[in-house]
Design an enzyme around this catalytic site. Structure first.
Site, PDB file in Angstrom:
ATOM      1  N   LEU A  61       0.871  -1.181   0.000  1.00 37.00           N
ATOM      2  CA  LEU A  61       0.000   0.000   0.000  1.00 37.00           C
ATOM      3  C   LEU A  61       0.904   1.226   0.000  1.00 37.00           C
ATOM      4  O   LEU A  61       1.365   1.674   1.041  1.00 37.00           O
ATOM      5  CB  LEU A  61      -0.922  -0.012   1.223  1.00 37.00           C
ATOM      6  CG  LEU A  61      -2.208  -0.844   1.117  1.00 37.00           C
ATOM      7  CD1 LEU A  61      -1.924  -2.286   0.734  1.00 37.00           C
ATOM      8  CD2 LEU A  61      -2.991  -0.789   2.420  1.00 37.00           C
ATOM      9  N   ILE A  62       1.160   1.752  -1.187  1.00 37.39           N
ATOM     10  CA  ILE A  62       2.194   2.769  -1.338  1.00 37.39           C
ATOM     11  C   ILE A  62       1.583   4.159  -1.478  1.00 37.39           C
ATOM     12  O   ILE A  62       0.634   4.367  -2.232  1.00 37.39           O
ATOM     13  CB  ILE A  62       3.117   2.445  -2.537  1.00 37.39           C
ATOM     14  CG1 ILE A  62       4.334   3.370  -2.532  1.00 37.39           C
ATOM     15  CG2 ILE A  62       2.361   2.487  -3.866  1.00 37.39           C
ATOM     16  CD1 ILE A  62       5.501   2.842  -3.323  1.00 37.39           C
ATOM     17  N   GLY A  96       3.681   0.733   5.613  1.00 40.03           N
ATOM     18  CA  GLY A  96       4.840   1.387   6.218  1.00 40.03           C
ATOM     19  C   GLY A  96       4.581   1.857   7.630  1.00 40.03           C
ATOM     20  O   GLY A  96       5.308   2.726   8.136  1.00 40.03           O
ATOM     21  N   CYS A 108      16.685  13.862 -18.542  1.00 40.02           N
ATOM     22  CA  CYS A 108      17.058  12.799 -17.611  1.00 40.02           C
ATOM     23  C   CYS A 108      17.566  11.630 -18.440  1.00 40.02           C
ATOM     24  O   CYS A 108      17.470  11.648 -19.670  1.00 40.02           O
ATOM     25  CB  CYS A 108      15.887  12.383 -16.709  1.00 40.02           C
ATOM     26  SG  CYS A 108      14.550  11.551 -17.582  1.00 40.02           S
ATOM     27  N   LYS A 128      -8.316   4.032   7.502  1.00 41.14           N
ATOM     28  CA  LYS A 128      -7.342   2.938   7.405  1.00 41.14           C
ATOM     29  C   LYS A 128      -8.052   1.588   7.267  1.00 41.14           C
ATOM     30  O   LYS A 128      -7.571   0.699   6.554  1.00 41.14           O
ATOM     31  CB  LYS A 128      -6.429   2.929   8.638  1.00 41.14           C
ATOM     32  CG  LYS A 128      -5.482   4.114   8.739  1.00 41.14           C
ATOM     33  CD  LYS A 128      -4.416   4.077   7.659  1.00 41.14           C
ATOM     34  CE  LYS A 128      -3.434   5.225   7.781  1.00 41.14           C
ATOM     35  NZ  LYS A 128      -2.551   5.102   8.955  1.00 41.14           N
ATOM     36  N   GLN A 165      -1.785   4.504  14.630  1.00 40.57           N
ATOM     37  CA  GLN A 165      -0.801   3.429  14.693  1.00 40.57           C
ATOM     38  C   GLN A 165      -0.456   3.020  16.130  1.00 40.57           C
ATOM     39  O   GLN A 165       0.650   2.579  16.418  1.00 40.57           O
ATOM     40  CB  GLN A 165       0.458   3.832  13.915  1.00 40.57           C
ATOM     41  CG  GLN A 165       0.174   3.972  12.424  1.00 40.57           C
ATOM     42  CD  GLN A 165       1.339   4.539  11.628  1.00 40.57           C
ATOM     43  OE1 GLN A 165       2.468   4.582  12.108  1.00 40.57           O
ATOM     44  NE2 GLN A 165       1.068   4.990  10.414  1.00 40.57           N
TER      45      GLN A 165
END
Length: 482
Positions: free
Chosen positions: A183-184, A287, A456, A265, A296
């Site tokens: 889950l980014i 994370g 780049c 969440k 958390q």
């Protein structure tokens, strides 16, 4: 060019069949990347190690980068390989390579030997060490804590003189463990936790809950693509984007303020569980670190876990933020995270640190779960390899330029590390270095009467950044592709 690749020691405590399978997978991973990035470089499985060889040093730097960034490798020996006749021949070759290295210093000799020879490893160490000591007057032998350790390996009829020893990534070869879904969000924590599971041998797929519009999604795609490209490009993985705006709107409208953070969440985990089940993925990676934010705490994490049957993995649960940022800097995701907006933190003004199950269920009873189901149903699934192609499709109005006029300015948007390694120098053309993560804030300060070409290495970042600038109203932007 020759490298000897040593798998991580944990591989060798496995049974013979598992060890052989792990090393075959590592061999396959290396071959797929090296064949894509180089020409004429061979990968050979020698059972207890892997040899990577090339006829010249043309691809030395590229090959070494692949070897030190591929999971499952403990260290890499860069060697000069040759044959030998006897111990004296070995000594002469060692002297030729190490004479200048040991001058005026203390040294010792360390040998690893495989095969049948008329000498032992200790006898060879003593012979070569004594010869070096006699041949280099300013050098002296010290067996404990020497300034220089002369290392080489004798494998059957081959002598491997070690030029350098490079530290590997460690962990298990990619694909030896089951897939996970990360889950980014693009921040420090989710990038580092994704990396840790890549390192441990899992193919990491990416699930992004979009709360910030196109700009946020582009930023998260950039960091996901970076992690995959640098550490896991031997694997085919998915990038999945879910528009979570309708879900957030439903929460804001119907849920009590104090419960919003935990309930959001819980919605993330419900959605993640649905996506994981669809693709046969057992675990979700987050994370989260204990006590870092209100959602958390142990109590809240337990309530969050209870909404899905998927295993929730939290590799950073006991990490300090400083340590997380240090690792992000080391692996290259810090610059992305610095400029990534954090949208989740603004949802609740007075968040609870110890949610009560009954209160959560009471508030969630007001929620229309068809909104969540529809959001997951509408999720966009793409092969992460297509992010580069999509950047071209998303920005058709971004002009690509290969020839330069004298009146343009080229903006090198690579990181400082990349720019130092390969400086961009163009005759008669002004080149300014602005790292991509500073471009959004610095571009407005530039002389807007000039035309700017973004550069780049591969053109992915430059196209995505050009798209963002154009969306923000700048029309004097193009992409430089030499």
């Amino acid at each position: 060019m020759k490298f000897i690749v040593k798998p991580h020691p944990e591989v060798f405590v496995k049974s013979d069949s598992v060890r052989k399978r792990f090393i075959r997978i590592l061999e396959s991973n290396l071959r797929s990347i090296i064949q894509r990035e180089t020409k004429g470089v061979e990968v050979i499985n020698r059972r207890d190690h892997i040899e990577v060889t090339g006829l010249s040093d043309e691809y030395r730097d590229v090959t070494l980068a692949v070897l030190t960034q591929t999971p499952g490798i403990h260290h890499v020996l860069e060697v000069k390989q040759s044959g030998f006749k006897d111990m004296h021949d070995i000594f002469e070759q060692c002297l030729e390579m190490n004479r200048e290295v040991i001058e005026g210093k203390t040294f010792c000799v360390r040998v690893k030997r495989r095969g049948n020879h008329d000498f032992t490893s200790i006898e060879l160490e003593r012979y070569v060490g004594g010869g070096l000591n006699q041949s280099v007057e300013s050098a002296s032998v010290r067996l404990k804590n020497p300034e220089v350790t002369v290392k080489f390996e004798v494998a059957n009829d081959k002598l491997n003189l070690i030029i350098a020893r490079h530290k590997g990534l460690g962990g298990f070869p990619l694909g030896t463990q089951e897939d996970v879904l990360s889950l980014i969000s693009g921040g420090f924590d989710s990038g580092v936790s994704s990396y840790l599971h890549i390192k441990r041998g899992s193919k990491v797929h990416y699930l992004f809950f979009n709360l910030g519009g196109p700009a946020h999604e582009i930023g998260v795609k950039q960091v996901s693509h970076f992690l995959w490209k640098k550490y896991g490009s031997s694997a085919k993985v998915k990038f999945i984007s879910v528009d979570f705006d309708p879900v957030v709107a439903e929460i804001l409208e119907k849920v009590d303020d104090g419960q919003m953070g935990v309930i959001l969440k819980r919605m993330f985990m419900r959605a993640g569980g649905m996506v994981a089940e669809k693709f046969g993925i057992e675990g979700l990676v987050t994370g989260e670190a204990l006590g870092q934010v209100s959602s958390q705490t142990l109590t809240n994490l337990r309530h969050i876990d209870n909404v899905t049957d998927s295993l929730i993995l939290r590799p950073l649960i006991n990490w300090d933020k400083e340590d997380i940022i240090d690792l992000a800097r080391e692996i290259g995701t810090e610059d992305f995270a610095k400029t990534m907006p954090e949208y989740c933190g603004v949802i609740s003004k007075k968040p609870t640190v110890k949610a009560v199950k009954e209160k959560l269920e009471k508030e969630e009873a007001k929620f229309d779960f068809s909104v969540l189901e529809q959001a997951v149903y509408n999720a966009r699934v793409m092969d992460i390899r297509d992010i580069e192609k999509e950047s071209q499709e998303q920005a058709p109005e971004v002009e690509m330029v290969s020839e330069l006029g004298s009146d343009v300015v080229v903006l090198d948007i690579r990181s400082a590390e990349e720019e130092d390694e390969k400086p961009l120098e163009l005759d008669g053309v002004e080149v300014t270095h602005i790292p991509f993560f500073k471009l959004a804030t610095k571009f407005g300060d530039l002389d807007q009467s000039k035309e700017y070409l973004l550069y780049c290495e591969r053109g992915v970042m430059s196209r995505l950044q050009a798209l963002l600038l154009i969306e923000n109203g700048y029309k004097n932007v193009k992409v430089y592709r030499p």
